[in-house]
Design a protein around this motif. Structure first.
Motif, short mmCIF file in Angstrom:
data_model
loop_
_atom_site.label_atom_id
_atom_site.label_comp_id
_atom_site.label_asym_id
_atom_site.label_seq_id
_atom_site.Cartn_x
_atom_site.Cartn_y
_atom_site.Cartn_z
N THR A 25 -1.14 3.91 2.98
CA THR A 25 -0.19 2.98 2.34
C THR A 25 0.70 3.71 1.33
N HIS A 26 0.15 4.76 0.66
CA HIS A 26 0.98 5.49 -0.30
C HIS A 26 2.16 6.16 0.39
N TRP A 27 1.90 6.84 1.52
CA TRP A 27 2.98 7.58 2.18
C TRP A 27 3.95 6.63 2.88
N LEU A 28 3.43 5.50 3.43
CA LEU A 28 4.35 4.52 4.02
C LEU A 28 5.23 3.91 2.92
N ASN A 29 4.63 3.68 1.76
CA ASN A 29 5.38 3.13 0.63
C ASN A 29 6.46 4.10 0.17
N ALA A 30 6.11 5.38 0.11
CA ALA A 30 7.09 6.38 -0.33
C ALA A 30 8.26 6.43 0.66
N PHE A 85 -0.70 -5.33 1.84
CA PHE A 85 -1.96 -4.78 2.33
C PHE A 85 -2.63 -3.92 1.25
N TYR A 86 -1.83 -3.06 0.60
CA TYR A 86 -2.34 -2.17 -0.46
C TYR A 86 -2.95 -3.00 -1.61
N LEU A 87 -2.23 -4.04 -2.04
CA LEU A 87 -2.72 -4.86 -3.14
C LEU A 87 -3.97 -5.62 -2.74
N GLY A 94 -12.37 -4.00 -5.12
CA GLY A 94 -12.67 -3.82 -6.54
C GLY A 94 -12.07 -2.55 -7.10
N ARG A 95 -11.32 -1.80 -6.25
CA ARG A 95 -10.73 -0.55 -6.70
C ARG A 95 -9.69 -0.78 -7.79
N PHE A 96 -8.98 -1.91 -7.70
CA PHE A 96 -7.90 -2.18 -8.67
C PHE A 96 -8.44 -2.15 -10.10
N HIS A 127 -10.32 10.59 -11.50
CA HIS A 127 -10.07 9.73 -12.66
C HIS A 127 -8.61 9.80 -13.09
N TYR A 128 -7.95 8.64 -13.21
CA TYR A 128 -6.57 8.62 -13.71
C TYR A 128 -6.60 8.53 -15.22
N ASN A 129 -5.77 9.34 -15.92
CA ASN A 129 -5.67 9.17 -17.37
C ASN A 129 -4.84 7.92 -17.69
N VAL A 131 -2.02 7.38 -19.13
CA VAL A 131 -0.58 7.42 -18.84
C VAL A 131 -0.35 7.19 -17.34
N GLN A 132 -1.22 7.81 -16.51
CA GLN A 132 -1.11 7.60 -15.06
C GLN A 132 -1.36 6.13 -14.71
N LYS A 133 -2.43 5.56 -15.30
CA LYS A 133 -2.74 4.15 -15.02
C LYS A 133 -1.54 3.28 -15.35
N ALA A 135 1.65 4.19 -15.62
CA ALA A 135 2.79 4.48 -14.74
C ALA A 135 2.61 3.80 -13.38
N TYR A 136 1.39 3.86 -12.82
CA TYR A 136 1.16 3.27 -11.50
C TYR A 136 1.23 1.75 -11.54
N LEU A 137 0.67 1.13 -12.62
CA LEU A 137 0.77 -0.33 -12.75
C LEU A 137 2.23 -0.73 -12.95
N VAL A 189 9.74 11.45 -12.56
CA VAL A 189 8.59 11.82 -13.40
C VAL A 189 7.36 12.10 -12.52
N HIS A 190 7.15 11.21 -11.52
CA HIS A 190 6.00 11.31 -10.61
C HIS A 190 6.00 12.67 -9.88
N LEU A 191 7.14 13.05 -9.35
CA LEU A 191 7.22 14.31 -8.60
C LEU A 191 7.03 15.51 -9.54
N ARG A 199 -3.05 20.14 -7.27
CA ARG A 199 -4.35 19.74 -6.74
C ARG A 199 -4.35 18.25 -6.34
N SER A 200 -3.60 17.43 -7.12
CA SER A 200 -3.58 15.98 -6.83
C SER A 200 -2.92 15.69 -5.48
N LEU A 201 -1.99 16.57 -5.08
CA LEU A 201 -1.31 16.35 -3.79
C LEU A 201 -2.31 16.47 -2.64
N LEU A 202 -3.25 17.42 -2.78
CA LEU A 202 -4.28 17.60 -1.75
C LEU A 202 -5.09 16.33 -1.58
C1 HEM Z 1 8.81 7.33 -3.50
C2 HEM Z 1 8.07 6.48 -4.08
C3 HEM Z 1 6.66 6.68 -4.58
C4 HEM Z 1 5.96 5.74 -5.21
C5 HEM Z 1 6.46 4.34 -5.55
C6 HEM Z 1 4.64 6.28 -5.52
C7 HEM Z 1 3.64 5.60 -6.17
C8 HEM Z 1 2.36 6.04 -6.38
C9 HEM Z 1 1.27 5.25 -6.87
C10 HEM Z 1 1.35 3.77 -7.25
C11 HEM Z 1 0.17 6.05 -6.89
C12 HEM Z 1 -1.24 5.61 -7.28
C13 HEM Z 1 -1.89 5.15 -5.97
C14 HEM Z 1 -3.29 4.64 -6.14
O1 HEM Z 1 -4.15 5.35 -6.69
O2 HEM Z 1 -3.57 3.52 -5.67
C15 HEM Z 1 0.57 7.36 -6.48
C16 HEM Z 1 -0.26 8.46 -6.42
C17 HEM Z 1 0.16 9.72 -6.00
N1 HEM Z 1 1.40 10.06 -5.52
FE1 HEM Z 1 2.99 8.84 -5.29
N2 HEM Z 1 4.58 7.57 -5.07
C18 HEM Z 1 5.80 7.87 -4.48
C19 HEM Z 1 6.14 9.06 -3.88
C20 HEM Z 1 5.36 10.21 -3.89
C21 HEM Z 1 5.75 11.50 -3.35
C22 HEM Z 1 7.09 11.79 -2.65
C23 HEM Z 1 4.71 12.36 -3.59
C24 HEM Z 1 4.54 13.82 -3.29
C25 HEM Z 1 5.46 14.66 -2.95
C26 HEM Z 1 3.66 11.61 -4.26
C27 HEM Z 1 2.45 12.12 -4.65
C28 HEM Z 1 1.41 11.40 -5.19
C29 HEM Z 1 0.11 11.95 -5.53
C30 HEM Z 1 -0.29 13.41 -5.33
C31 HEM Z 1 -0.66 10.91 -6.05
C32 HEM Z 1 -2.10 11.02 -6.57
C33 HEM Z 1 -2.00 11.36 -8.01
C34 HEM Z 1 -3.31 11.77 -8.59
O3 HEM Z 1 -4.33 11.69 -7.94
O4 HEM Z 1 -3.30 12.17 -9.76
N3 HEM Z 1 4.09 10.32 -4.44
N4 HEM Z 1 1.91 7.34 -6.15
#
Ligand code: HEM
Length: 208
Positions: A25-30, A85-87, A94-96, A127-129, A131-133, A135-137, A189-191, A199-202
């Motif tokens: 769902t993360h990559w489809l969302n991206a 679906f993700y939500l 209970g992951r949320f 574990h998300y810190n 600031v990550q929590k 940002a994602y919310l 900021v995320h990128l 390491r998080s990308l893996l």
């Molecule tokens: C384009 C829109 C994007 C959005 C809206 C987005 C959003 C998110 C969200 C909400 C999470 C947390 C997911 C969860 O744990 O349920 C996340 C995690 C993550 N995203 Fe994205 N993302 C995007 C694009 C990308 C791209 C292009 C990359 C890499 C090139 C990327 C790499 C990651 C990584 C590595 C994590 C895990 C972070 C960690 O474990 O610390 N994201 N993203």
């Protein structure tokens, strides 16, 4: 059971940090977010909300207004059903609550301070810190605002209450534009953060 004797499947499951449904769902969302943003810029250019501000056509998608609308309307279903679906999965499993809470303004400020001093630990990738929590919310809420304001613009006659709650058709466009800008800011900021902690990308690709 001894770790060496454990079946491979359960061993992998124990190490999993991001389950498959989160990764898919993360990559489809991206993908959907990028398609929507690039085609949205072309739609915006056809009738700019802010007269003095247009987006260079070279970085837009669709070629012309009609083409951009086709992309926008196609990708919105992916964005919407994928987000639903993700939500739902996050809530049902209970992951949320476990991944994004507890969270407090004090914890966010503390972790932000530590991050700026370069002292934030990334030792535990499961574990998300704070600031990550946050940002994602924040981005989840922002995408919800994008979908709702988009619906108000797309079906403004069919959903008059929604349109009026947005302050009318023109304000709904401003809300949609501002939410898009916040999403663009989040992506930058995320990128940057992903580049700093590769390491998080893996974990987001292979799960552990
Ligand atoms: C384009 C829109 C994007 C959005 C809206 C987005 C959003 C998110 C969200 C909400 C999470 C947390 C997911 C969860 O744990 O349920 C996340 C995690 C993550 N995203 Fe994205 N993302 C995007 C694009 C990308 C791209 C292009 C990359 C890499 C090139 C990327 C790499 C990651 C990584 C590595 C994590 C895990 C972070 C960690 O474990 O610390 N994201 N993203």
């Amino acid at each position: 059971m001894n770790a060496i004797l454990k079946p491979r499947a359960s061993h992998d499951a124990a190490r999993t940090i991001q389950p498959a449904w989160v990764r898919i769902t993360h990559w489809l969302n991206a993908l959907a977010a990028v398609l929507m943003m690039l085609s949205g810029w072309r739609i915006y250019d056809a009738s700019p909300v802010f007269q003095s501000f247009t987006i260079p056509p070279g970085i837009t998608l669709g070629g012309w207004l009609g083409g951009a609308l086709q992309w926008h309307f196609a990708a919105m279903w992916l964005l919407f059903f994928n987000a639903l679906f993700y939500l739902a999965m996050n809530l049902v499993t209970g992951r949320f609550m476990s991944k994004f809470f507890p969270l407090s303004p004090r914890a966010i400020l503390h972790d932000l301070g530590e991050a700026l001093k370069g002292r934030l630990s990334h030792a535990d990738p499961s574990h998300y810190n704070a600031v990550q929590k946050f940002a994602y919310l924040f981005v989840m809420l922002d995408i919800a605002v994008l979908i709702v304001s988009g619906l108000a613009i797309w079906k403004s006659v069919q959903f008059p209450l929604l349109r009026e709650l947005m302050g009318g058709y023109d304000r709904a466009r401003v809300v949609h534009f501002c939410a898009m800008s916040l999403l663009a800011g989040f992506i930058v900021v995320h990128l940057t953060m992903v580049a700093l902690v590769p390491r998080s990308l893996l974990t987001m690709i292979r799960g552990h």
